[in-house]
Write a protein that holds these residues in place. Structure first.
Motif: not given
Length: 293
Positions: A136-151
């Protein structure tokens, strides 16, 4: 701003206290204690590099070091610098006022903190958060984060890394409750599955994978991977990538909770085709690792 905040703002960093201690004192006096989280560990086993983040109010900073302690100190030092608490002059009052605006967030449950505490109580490995995309553009960013817990793995998206982490942690807690069959989490992690141990496995699915080619048209590789993962005891998670390829195809990642973690890319004319391609590539990798000597 309260008298306590003003008094704190007039203080300068003294040399006899560590950045972690100074940031804790600031957080205690402003009602927003710092929260530290290990983002990831890179490098070789004999020389790891740890990356920690710290969140205090609306400020999130990160730091790295050759030990977890050193990484936390660097993260705290970066936060102090952002808050202008590491210079001889007083912090800028406007910045302190802006940080106080996030205080109402303390009244809401923090899924990231809850998940961290749960892992510590159960003696699990601490959850790891990985930023896998930024669009996305600077004024409307979208971040995707992965959470890992054990398996287990879960994905969250948000307008900031902090929000994306929160969503991923919420989804992870929901998954743990779902697997427990109630709001009380009774889930226990499966034993770790090491790739090198697959070479000695005599179970049916892994033997079929070793013997049979992976080039038969119209094969449901997602189902094949599911059966293999259930037999061997690891988890498979598919993450869709928002962007299409330059050829207009869908993309996804297949993540296997093996040790080390296996991540394979897939593309296709639809999401399901991309999943099947990713599963196919992951099966090819497993086959190579299981067959090598």
């Amino acid at each position: 701003m309260t008298e306590t905040d003003l008094a704190l703002a007039s203080q300068h960093v003294t040399s006899d206290k560590t950045p972690v201690q100074l940031l804790y004192e600031y957080g205690t006096k402003t009602g927003s204690e710092p929260f530290y989280m290990m983002e990831r560990a890179d490098g070789e086993a004999h020389q790891p590099l740890f990356i920690f983040s710290v969140t205090i109010g609306d400020v999130t900073c990160s730091g790295h070091g050759l030990s977890k302690k050193a990484a936390k100190q660097e993260a705290a030092r970066a936060a102090l610098k952002t808050l202008d608490l590491d210079v001889e002059n007083s912090p800028k009052s406007q910045r302190i006022e802006n940080n106080d605006c996030g205080a109402e967030a303390n009244d809401q449950p923090n899924p990231v903190g809850i998940l961290q505490e749960l892992a510590m109580q159960r003696s699990w490995r601490l959850p790891v958060y990985i930023v896998c995309s930024e669009a996305g553009p600077d004024h409307k960013k979208e971040f995707t984060v992965i959470c890992r817990l054990e398996t287990l793995s879960e994905k969250g998206t948000g307008s900031s890394k902090k929000n994306a982490k929160r969503v991923a942690a919420e989804k992870m807690l929901e998954k743990l409750q779902s697997r427990s069959g109630s709001t009380e989490i009774r889930w226990n992690p499966k034993p770790q599955v090491y790739l090198e141990n697959l070479r000695n496995s005599e179970l049916e699915k892994i033997l079929l994978l070793k013997r049979n080619p992976l080039s038969i048209p119209n094969t449901d590789y997602v189902q094949t991977m599911l059966e293999l993962s259930q037999e061997q005891g690891f988890e498979v998670t598919y993450f869709d990538i928002g962007e299409l390829t330059v050829n207009g195809q869908y993309q996804c990642l297949a993540e296997l909770s093996t040790v080390p973690v296996t991540v394979c890319h897939g593309t296709g004319i639809s999401c399901s085709n991309a999943h099947n391609d990713a599963a196919h590539n992951a099966l090819q990798y497993i086959k190579i690792m299981a067959s090598s000597k």
